[in-house]
Design a protein around this motif. Structure first.
Motif, PDB file in Angstrom:
ATOM      1  N   MET A 116      13.430  -7.516  13.680  1.00 21.76           N
ATOM      2  CA  MET A 116      13.758  -8.939  13.657  1.00 21.76           C
ATOM      3  C   MET A 116      12.539  -9.800  13.941  1.00 21.76           C
ATOM      4  SD  MET A 116      17.432  -8.816  15.617  1.00 21.76           S
ATOM      5  CE  MET A 116      17.845 -10.515  15.270  1.00 21.76           C
ATOM      6  N   ILE A 117      11.680  -9.343  14.831  1.00 17.73           N
ATOM      7  CA  ILE A 117      10.470 -10.094  15.157  1.00 17.73           C
ATOM      8  C   ILE A 117       9.518 -10.149  13.964  1.00 17.73           C
ATOM      9  CG2 ILE A 117       8.326  -9.961  16.488  1.00 17.73           C
ATOM     10  CD1 ILE A 117      10.550 -11.222  18.054  1.00 17.73           C
ATOM     11  N   SER A 118       9.444  -9.083  13.202  1.00 16.50           N
ATOM     12  CA  SER A 118       8.469  -9.000  12.112  1.00 16.50           C
ATOM     13  C   SER A 118       9.017  -9.408  10.745  1.00 16.50           C
ATOM     14  CB  SER A 118       7.928  -7.561  12.018  1.00 16.50           C
ATOM     15  OG  SER A 118       8.982  -6.644  11.752  1.00 16.50           O
ATOM     16  N   SER A 119      10.293  -9.761  10.671  1.00 12.97           N
ATOM     17  CA  SER A 119      10.904 -10.101   9.384  1.00 12.97           C
ATOM     18  C   SER A 119      10.568 -11.507   8.931  1.00 12.97           C
ATOM     19  CB  SER A 119      12.432  -9.953   9.479  1.00 12.97           C
ATOM     20  OG  SER A 119      12.815  -8.609   9.654  1.00 12.97           O
ATOM     21  N   GLN A 120      10.835 -11.771   7.650  1.00 10.12           N
ATOM     22  CA  GLN A 120      10.726 -13.108   7.097  1.00 10.12           C
ATOM     23  C   GLN A 120      12.104 -13.764   7.110  1.00 10.12           C
ATOM     24  OE1 GLN A 120       8.736 -11.779   3.338  1.00 10.12           O
ATOM     25  NE2 GLN A 120       7.284 -13.420   3.805  1.00 10.12           N
ATOM     26  N   TYR A 121      12.127 -15.087   7.250  1.00 13.91           N
ATOM     27  CA  TYR A 121      13.382 -15.825   7.359  1.00 13.91           C
ATOM     28  C   TYR A 121      13.380 -16.993   6.384  1.00 13.91           C
ATOM     29  CZ  TYR A 121      14.232 -13.100  11.541  1.00 13.91           C
ATOM     30  OH  TYR A 121      14.444 -12.046  12.407  1.00 13.91           O
ATOM     31  N   SER A 122      14.483 -17.152   5.685  1.00 21.52           N
ATOM     32  CA  SER A 122      14.601 -18.221   4.686  1.00 21.52           C
ATOM     33  C   SER A 122      15.016 -19.523   5.362  1.00 21.52           C
ATOM     34  CB  SER A 122      15.635 -17.826   3.619  1.00 21.52           C
ATOM     35  OG  SER A 122      15.247 -16.635   2.952  1.00 21.52           O
ATOM     36  N   LEU A 123      14.010 -20.293   5.755  1.00 19.39           N
ATOM     37  CA  LEU A 123      14.255 -21.559   6.428  1.00 19.39           C
ATOM     38  C   LEU A 123      13.912 -22.754   5.543  1.00 19.39           C
ATOM     39  CD1 LEU A 123      12.767 -20.655   9.940  1.00 19.39           C
ATOM     40  CD2 LEU A 123      15.170 -20.637   9.249  1.00 19.39           C
ATOM     41  N   GLY A 124      13.538 -22.470   4.301  1.00 18.86           N
ATOM     42  CA  GLY A 124      13.179 -23.546   3.385  1.00 18.86           C
ATOM     43  C   GLY A 124      11.830 -24.169   3.680  1.00 18.86           C
ATOM     44  N   ASN A 125      10.969 -23.435   4.371  1.00 19.95           N
ATOM     45  CA  ASN A 125       9.656 -23.951   4.756  1.00 19.95           C
ATOM     46  C   ASN A 125       8.532 -23.123   4.152  1.00 19.95           C
ATOM     47  OD1 ASN A 125      10.890 -25.888   6.452  1.00 19.95           O
ATOM     48  ND2 ASN A 125      10.960 -24.433   8.152  1.00 19.95           N
ATOM     49  N   THR A 126       7.316 -23.623   4.307  1.00 21.04           N
ATOM     50  CA  THR A 126       6.145 -22.869   3.864  1.00 21.04           C
ATOM     51  C   THR A 126       5.949 -21.627   4.716  1.00 21.04           C
ATOM     52  OG1 THR A 126       5.064 -24.894   3.082  1.00 21.04           O
ATOM     53  CG2 THR A 126       3.656 -22.977   3.494  1.00 21.04           C
ATOM     54  N   LEU A 127       6.125 -21.777   6.024  1.00 22.94           N
ATOM     55  CA  LEU A 127       5.997 -20.646   6.943  1.00 22.94           C
ATOM     56  C   LEU A 127       7.366 -20.046   7.205  1.00 22.94           C
ATOM     57  CD1 LEU A 127       3.509 -22.175   9.558  1.00 22.94           C
ATOM     58  CD2 LEU A 127       2.999 -20.972   7.418  1.00 22.94           C
TER      59      LEU A 127
END
Length: 199
Positions: A116-127
């Motif tokens: 969970m710490i290393s995953s990517q998250y779809s927040l609608g942002n560049t980062l």
């Protein structure tokens, strides 16, 4: 001795104490002290003079303090990892066998947290990952913060960094929900099942 009697001294109150009055964004506020807190959230103000003219105040973001908060999170996470590593140590030659050696439940918990710490998250942002704001995972599972990189990303993508740490669907929000709803569930969570199996 001066020989003063109580009737020799008189006192007069020439100025009546009043609350300080100020207007912030059109809202009139009163304060019993010239040190005003939270008229603007998170900002302390010291009133030094009276004026009938508008005063323009500039509030600068304290990026170093934000980096300190990120480091505090990392320190807490690393404490949990260090505890796990210590108690899963096994050295038959030295006769060392940690209390958590072979405990599949704890191993699964720590593995999931790492993912969970290393995953990517779809927040609608560049980062969309902590790794993009200077937070890296070391070989022993602990986290490290590159303060320079973190502060640089705050300057360039402040909103994105805030979302990573505060959004419910971001890494820290997901981590919190996982701990509360799954691992710490007093009825059906893995730790509850493990506790029951030991009784």
């Amino acid at each position: 001795m001066l020989g003063l009697r109580s009737t020799d001294l008189t006192w007069s109150n020439t100025v009546t104490a009043q609350d300080a009055q100020l207007t912030v964004n059109g809202v009139t506020l009163y304060s019993a002290s010239n040190n005003v807190q939270d008229a603007v959230p998170g900002v302390d103000m010291s009133l030094i003079a009276t004026t009938s003219s508008e005063v323009q105040a500039t509030v600068n973001r304290d990026d170093a303090a934000i980096a300190d908060k990120a480091q505090a999170f990392i320190d807490g996470y690393n404490g949990a990892v260090a505890y796990y590593n210590l108690h899963t140590k096994w050295d038959p030659d030295e006769g060392i066998r940690g209390a958590l050696v072979g405990d599949g439940t704890v191993r699964a918990v720590m593995g999931k947290l790492g993912v969970m710490i290393s995953s990517q998250y779809s927040l609608g942002n560049t980062l969309d990952a902590l790794s993009q704001v200077g937070i890296s995972t070391e070989r022993d599972g602990t986290l490290a913060l590159d303060r320079t990189d973190f502060i640089d990303q705050l300057g360039a993508y402040y909103g994105d960094v805030v979302d990573l740490f505060t959004e419910d669907s971001g890494p820290l929000g997901s981590l919190r929900d996982q701990l509360e709803d799954v691992y710490l569930d007093p009825y059906e969570g893995p730790l509850k099942s493990r506790t029951d199996s030991l009784e």
